[in-house]
Design a protein around this motif. Structure first.
Motif, PDB file in Angstrom:
ATOM      1  N   PHE A  70       0.867  -1.182   0.000  1.00  0.00           N
ATOM      2  CA  PHE A  70       0.000   0.000   0.000  1.00  0.00           C
ATOM      3  C   PHE A  70       0.901   1.228   0.000  1.00  0.00           C
ATOM      4  O   PHE A  70       2.080   1.157   0.358  1.00  0.00           O
ATOM      5  CB  PHE A  70      -0.933   0.011   1.217  1.00  0.00           C
ATOM      6  CG  PHE A  70      -0.245  -0.292   2.520  1.00  0.00           C
ATOM      7  CD1 PHE A  70       0.400   0.703   3.238  1.00  0.00           C
ATOM      8  CD2 PHE A  70      -0.217  -1.590   3.019  1.00  0.00           C
ATOM      9  CE1 PHE A  70       1.042   0.425   4.438  1.00  0.00           C
ATOM     10  CE2 PHE A  70       0.424  -1.871   4.219  1.00  0.00           C
ATOM     11  CZ  PHE A  70       1.056  -0.871   4.924  1.00  0.00           C
ATOM     12  N   GLY A  71       0.367   2.350  -0.449  1.00  0.00           N
ATOM     13  CA  GLY A  71       1.160   3.558  -0.539  1.00  0.00           C
ATOM     14  C   GLY A  71       1.384   4.203   0.818  1.00  0.00           C
ATOM     15  O   GLY A  71       0.608   4.009   1.751  1.00  0.00           O
ATOM     16  N   GLY A  72       2.465   4.987   0.921  1.00  0.00           N
ATOM     17  CA  GLY A  72       2.746   5.674   2.173  1.00  0.00           C
ATOM     18  C   GLY A  72       4.116   6.319   2.171  1.00  0.00           C
ATOM     19  O   GLY A  72       4.803   6.353   1.146  1.00  0.00           O
ATOM     20  N   ARG A  73       4.517   6.810   3.333  1.00  0.00           N
ATOM     21  CA  ARG A  73       5.805   7.483   3.502  1.00  0.00           C
ATOM     22  C   ARG A  73       6.688   6.660   4.431  1.00  0.00           C
ATOM     23  O   ARG A  73       6.244   6.203   5.484  1.00  0.00           O
ATOM     24  CB  ARG A  73       5.592   8.880   4.084  1.00  0.00           C
ATOM     25  CG  ARG A  73       6.876   9.711   4.211  1.00  0.00           C
ATOM     26  CD  ARG A  73       6.597  11.092   4.802  1.00  0.00           C
ATOM     27  NE  ARG A  73       6.173  10.997   6.189  1.00  0.00           N
ATOM     28  CZ  ARG A  73       5.044  11.528   6.672  1.00  0.00           C
ATOM     29  NH1 ARG A  73       4.225  12.179   5.857  1.00  0.00           N
ATOM     30  NH2 ARG A  73       4.727  11.411   7.949  1.00  0.00           N
ATOM     31  N   ASP A 170      14.545   5.471   0.556  1.00  0.00           N
ATOM     32  CA  ASP A 170      15.222   6.205   1.616  1.00  0.00           C
ATOM     33  C   ASP A 170      14.182   6.727   2.600  1.00  0.00           C
ATOM     34  O   ASP A 170      12.971   6.714   2.324  1.00  0.00           O
ATOM     35  CB  ASP A 170      16.030   7.373   1.035  1.00  0.00           C
ATOM     36  CG  ASP A 170      17.161   6.894   0.142  1.00  0.00           C
ATOM     37  OD1 ASP A 170      17.959   6.061   0.612  1.00  0.00           O
ATOM     38  OD2 ASP A 170      17.228   7.342  -1.022  1.00  0.00           O
ATOM     39  N   LEU A 171      14.650   7.201   3.736  1.00  0.00           N
ATOM     40  CA  LEU A 171      13.756   7.767   4.739  1.00  0.00           C
ATOM     41  C   LEU A 171      12.969   8.946   4.176  1.00  0.00           C
ATOM     42  O   LEU A 171      13.498   9.745   3.394  1.00  0.00           O
ATOM     43  CB  LEU A 171      14.561   8.208   5.969  1.00  0.00           C
ATOM     44  CG  LEU A 171      15.069   7.094   6.878  1.00  0.00           C
ATOM     45  CD1 LEU A 171      15.962   7.674   7.971  1.00  0.00           C
ATOM     46  CD2 LEU A 171      13.905   6.323   7.499  1.00  0.00           C
ATOM     47  N   GLN A 172      11.712   9.052   4.582  1.00  0.00           N
ATOM     48  CA  GLN A 172      10.794  10.113   4.190  1.00  0.00           C
ATOM     49  C   GLN A 172      10.421  10.066   2.705  1.00  0.00           C
ATOM     50  O   GLN A 172       9.798  10.999   2.190  1.00  0.00           O
ATOM     51  CB  GLN A 172      11.372  11.490   4.529  1.00  0.00           C
ATOM     52  CG  GLN A 172      11.654  11.700   6.008  1.00  0.00           C
ATOM     53  CD  GLN A 172      10.405  11.489   6.867  1.00  0.00           C
ATOM     54  OE1 GLN A 172       9.360  12.086   6.605  1.00  0.00           O
ATOM     55  NE2 GLN A 172      10.510  10.641   7.882  1.00  0.00           N
ATOM     56  N   GLN A 173      10.768   8.994   2.037  1.00  0.00           N
ATOM     57  CA  GLN A 173      10.371   8.841   0.640  1.00  0.00           C
ATOM     58  C   GLN A 173       8.960   8.283   0.552  1.00  0.00           C
ATOM     59  O   GLN A 173       8.559   7.416   1.332  1.00  0.00           O
ATOM     60  CB  GLN A 173      11.339   7.901  -0.079  1.00  0.00           C
ATOM     61  CG  GLN A 173      10.998   7.652  -1.544  1.00  0.00           C
ATOM     62  CD  GLN A 173      11.993   6.739  -2.224  1.00  0.00           C
ATOM     63  OE1 GLN A 173      13.134   6.609  -1.775  1.00  0.00           O
ATOM     64  NE2 GLN A 173      11.580   6.101  -3.301  1.00  0.00           N
ATOM     65  N   TYR A 174       8.179   8.811  -0.379  1.00  0.00           N
ATOM     66  CA  TYR A 174       6.837   8.292  -0.614  1.00  0.00           C
ATOM     67  C   TYR A 174       6.916   7.124  -1.596  1.00  0.00           C
ATOM     68  O   TYR A 174       7.611   7.208  -2.620  1.00  0.00           O
ATOM     69  CB  TYR A 174       5.920   9.380  -1.160  1.00  0.00           C
ATOM     70  CG  TYR A 174       5.401  10.322  -0.098  1.00  0.00           C
ATOM     71  CD1 TYR A 174       4.177  10.083   0.521  1.00  0.00           C
ATOM     72  CD2 TYR A 174       6.137  11.427   0.292  1.00  0.00           C
ATOM     73  CE1 TYR A 174       3.701  10.939   1.505  1.00  0.00           C
ATOM     74  CE2 TYR A 174       5.669  12.291   1.276  1.00  0.00           C
ATOM     75  CZ  TYR A 174       4.446  12.045   1.883  1.00  0.00           C
ATOM     76  OH  TYR A 174       3.980  12.885   2.871  1.00  0.00           O
ATOM     77  N   VAL A 175       6.189   6.071  -1.284  1.00  0.00           N
ATOM     78  CA  VAL A 175       6.154   4.894  -2.141  1.00  0.00           C
ATOM     79  C   VAL A 175       4.709   4.583  -2.493  1.00  0.00           C
ATOM     80  O   VAL A 175       3.781   4.956  -1.765  1.00  0.00           O
ATOM     81  CB  VAL A 175       6.813   3.670  -1.456  1.00  0.00           C
ATOM     82  CG1 VAL A 175       8.284   3.917  -1.205  1.00  0.00           C
ATOM     83  CG2 VAL A 175       6.093   3.324  -0.155  1.00  0.00           C
ATOM     84  N   SER A 176       4.537   3.922  -3.608  1.00  0.00           N
ATOM     85  CA  SER A 176       3.206   3.523  -4.047  1.00  0.00           C
ATOM     86  C   SER A 176       3.051   2.022  -3.925  1.00  0.00           C
ATOM     87  O   SER A 176       4.039   1.287  -3.769  1.00  0.00           O
ATOM     88  CB  SER A 176       2.979   3.970  -5.497  1.00  0.00           C
ATOM     89  OG  SER A 176       3.975   3.421  -6.344  1.00  0.00           O
ATOM     90  N   ALA A 177       1.813   1.571  -4.008  1.00  0.00           N
ATOM     91  CA  ALA A 177       1.537   0.135  -3.907  1.00  0.00           C
ATOM     92  C   ALA A 177       2.232  -0.603  -5.051  1.00  0.00           C
ATOM     93  O   ALA A 177       2.148  -0.212  -6.207  1.00  0.00           O
ATOM     94  CB  ALA A 177       0.042  -0.120  -3.947  1.00  0.00           C
TER      95      ALA A 177
END
Length: 199
Positions: A70-73, A170-177
């Motif tokens: 799932f998407g998130g930071r 990396d830290l604080q990077q947004y990722v998608s599902a």
């Protein structure tokens, strides 16, 4: 012809040469002139040392990925460098995800409705299954049902084991599902690719 004649035996040049079927024996002088070397016939393994340039490669069926379901930071990373081992079931990252928070609330609504007797169990099963497919463990779901409060961050546990070949976030990077977080490989078996040329 006014030359001094020396008597030579007709067999002197070939006195050590005999023919018996397919065998030929040469005198020492004849071996030197014919540039022939001999050795005793023996049974042994033929070994030749070859120096070659190559590289160690990972089998195609030995690579794996840990992906975001799932998407998130990214709030925390427990795998911080290549070469680190990822253990099956161990935490690898922690995400802040509004989607995960919303899915937890859906589960709690279904759980509260079932407790009040105003809903059937199928809705609870569906919301629980959704969280399970998103990687929530039974321990996380039991804690959610007990505390009745959605977690603001979600721990991501490794579904596979292996050595990290590439860290993609990396830290604080947004990722998608579906985005790859880490590329892993099982290095217990590797391939040796060599460049060997004909000589």
């Amino acid at each position: 012809c006014h030359m001094t004649l020396v008597k030579v035996s007709a067999t002197k040049e070939h006195e050590d040469m005999t023919r018996d079927g397919e065998s030929v024996t040469l005198s020492a002088a004849e071996q030197i002139r014919a540039n022939v070397a001999t050795t005793v016939v023996q049974r042994k393994a033929l070994i030749k040392e070859i120096l070659a340039v190559g590289k160690i490669d990972v089998p195609e069926n030995g690579t794996k990925q840990i992906t975001a379901r799932f998407g998130g930071r990214i709030e925390r990373l427990f795998v911080v460098c290549c070469g680190q081992n990822a253990v099956l079931g161990a935490p690898v990252a922690e995400l802040y995800s509004p989607d995960a928070i919303a899915a937890q609330r859906e589960f709690l609504v279904a759980l509260n409705s079932l407790s009040g007797g105003s809903a059937d169990s199928s809705l609870l099963k569906q919301t629980r299954l959704k969280l399970t497919l998103w990687g929530f463990t039974d321990q996380q779901l039991d804690r959610l049902a007990k505390e009745r409060e959605p977690a603001t961050t979600v721990m991501i546990y490794s579904p596979v084991a292996g050595t990290v070949l590439r860290k993609n976030v990396d830290l604080q990077q947004y990722v998608s599902a579906g985005q790859s977080l880490f590329d892993l490989a099982d290095l217990r078996t590797v391939w040796l690719q060599l460049d060997i040329y004909e000589t």
